[in-house]
Design a protein around this motif. Structure first.
Motif, PDB file in Angstrom:
ATOM      1  N   GLN A 162       0.722  -1.269  -0.052  1.00 19.84           N
ATOM      2  CA  GLN A 162       0.125   0.021   0.028  1.00 19.84           C
ATOM      3  C   GLN A 162       0.927   1.284  -0.033  1.00 19.84           C
ATOM      4  N   ALA A 163       1.758   1.102   0.669  1.00 20.97           N
ATOM      5  CA  ALA A 163       2.944   2.454   0.904  1.00 20.97           C
ATOM      6  C   ALA A 163       3.372   2.502  -0.596  1.00 20.97           C
ATOM      7  N   PHE A 164       3.864   1.574  -1.159  1.00 20.89           N
ATOM      8  CA  PHE A 164       4.438   1.505  -2.526  1.00 20.89           C
ATOM      9  C   PHE A 164       3.508   2.299  -3.374  1.00 20.89           C
ATOM     10  N   ASP A 165       2.423   1.914  -3.418  1.00 17.72           N
ATOM     11  CA  ASP A 165       1.321   2.344  -4.376  1.00 17.72           C
ATOM     12  C   ASP A 165       1.059   3.742  -4.190  1.00 17.72           C
ATOM     13  N   ARG A 167       3.445   5.820  -2.864  1.00 20.12           N
ATOM     14  CA  ARG A 167       4.535   6.334  -3.288  1.00 20.12           C
ATOM     15  C   ARG A 167       4.898   6.723  -4.709  1.00 20.12           C
ATOM     16  N   PHE A 168       4.258   5.694  -5.467  1.00 21.41           N
ATOM     17  CA  PHE A 168       4.588   5.489  -7.107  1.00 21.41           C
ATOM     18  C   PHE A 168       3.583   5.584  -7.974  1.00 21.41           C
ATOM     19  N   THR A 169       2.490   5.942  -7.264  1.00 19.14           N
ATOM     20  CA  THR A 169       1.142   6.113  -8.347  1.00 19.14           C
ATOM     21  C   THR A 169       1.272   7.219  -9.464  1.00 19.14           C
ATOM     22  N   ASP A 170       1.915   8.487  -8.766  1.00 12.84           N
ATOM     23  CA  ASP A 170       2.077   9.262  -9.952  1.00 12.84           C
ATOM     24  C   ASP A 170       3.387   9.672 -10.107  1.00 12.84           C
ATOM     25  N   THR A 171       4.598   8.822  -9.699  1.00 14.91           N
ATOM     26  CA  THR A 171       5.784   8.999  -9.973  1.00 14.91           C
ATOM     27  C   THR A 171       6.575   7.962 -10.649  1.00 14.91           C
ATOM     28  N   PRO A 172       7.112   8.187 -11.803  1.00 13.44           N
ATOM     29  CA  PRO A 172       7.982   6.991 -12.347  1.00 13.44           C
ATOM     30  C   PRO A 172       8.553   6.326 -11.554  1.00 13.44           C
TER      31      PRO A 172
END
Length: 298
Positions: A162-165, A167-172
């Motif tokens: 969840q934390a990964f999602d 952090r990287f949902t709007d980040t390459p």
């Protein structure tokens, strides 16, 4: 002064007659050598009293016979010899002898990776009986280990996802970016909980064993669990210990099954009963599992 014969009241018949299942002594201090190390041991020694007219047994004879174990490597051969002495010194009074020896075996254990090592204690009791059926010996042994809960590991992984999602949902997503995120405090946001655990084992030793295979049993048990408690460590060992816990996630049921399979394949064992206790860090109670093999009637 005239020397008179000392009175022996034990030589007269008992006022209240009857046979007794066991007569002897407990908590006898006795130095023992186990796995090459001298430890402070305790002994309980006795015989039955089959003569209903006899007042009692000769306890001093039992005590003196224990000298055959003083600072000698503890073995079933030596124990059998002591039990034979018990019976020889109580002819017509007894036909069964008992000897329980307990203490904490002291074993030197290496660190996982570094050259360090240290001492660990393993509480044990060796219970031996000699009667018309021969020698019976049961070794009771306690081994500590670490256990990490598989459920908490799965829940922790879910939170990390969840934390990964987030952090990287709007980040390459890049290799360097993910690596940096994993190494930061915002990456691994949750960790599994683990607890110090214990395996309590009662092992019926096979007939014909001469030596006491306590160290071999400890090696077998710790190898089966994969998360033995450590002594002296460096950071590289602590990291290896964390890896071992992550690769050996265990409910108490898993630990009990591992030990059951390991002991079934160990030479020198005729039967066993085991109990594992996980002193949970989540709950205020313990998680416990039991198993046994070829134990009925022991």
């Amino acid at each position: 002064m005239n020397q008179q014969a000392l009175v022996d009241v034990a030589a007269v018949s008992a006022p209240c007659q009857g046979a007794l299942h066991w007569v002897g002594m407990e908590q006898i201090a006795l130095p023992l050598r186990v796995a090459g190390q001298t430890i402070a041991g305790r002994a309980a020694a006795g015989v039955n009293l089959v003569d209903p007219l006899a007042r009692g047994i000769h306890m001093s004879r039992l005590y003196l016979a224990l000298a055959g174990l003083d600072n000698q490597e503890l073995s079933l051969v030596r124990v059998a010899s002591v039990l034979e002495t018990f019976l020889e010194s109580h002819r017509e009074l007894s036909n069964a002898a008992f000897l329980d020896l307990s203490g904490e075996a002291l074993l030197n254990r290496p660190a996982l990776i570094s050259p360090l090592s240290g001492w660990k204690t393993y509480p044990f009791t060796l219970r031996c009986r000699r009667d018309e059926h021969g020698l019976q010996a049961i070794l009771e042994l306690t081994v500590g280990y670490s256990s990490t809960c598989p459920c908490s590991a799965a829940l922790a992984r879910q939170l990390i996802q969840q934390a990964f999602d987030e952090r990287f949902t709007d980040t390459p997503v890049t290799h360097d970016g993910v690596r940096e995120w994993l190494g930061g405090e915002q990456g691994i946001v949750a960790t599994p909980h683990s607890q110090r655990s214990q395996a309590h084992l009662s092992i019926r030793l096979a007939n014909g064993l001469d030596d006491l295979p306590l160290a071999a049993f400890v090696d077998r048990i710790e190898s089966a669990l994969g998360t033995a408690l450590q002594t002296a460590v460096k950071r590289i060992d602590e990291q290896a210990f964390a890896l071992a816990n992550g690769q050996n996630l265990m409910f108490c049921e898993d630990a009990a099954r591992r030990l059951h399979q390991a002991l079934r394949g160990q030479a020198g064992i005729e039967g066993f009963r085991l109990r594992v206790v996980h002193a949970e860090s989540l709950h205020a109670h313990d998680a416990v599992a039991r198993s046994e093999w070829n134990w009925a009637g022991s």
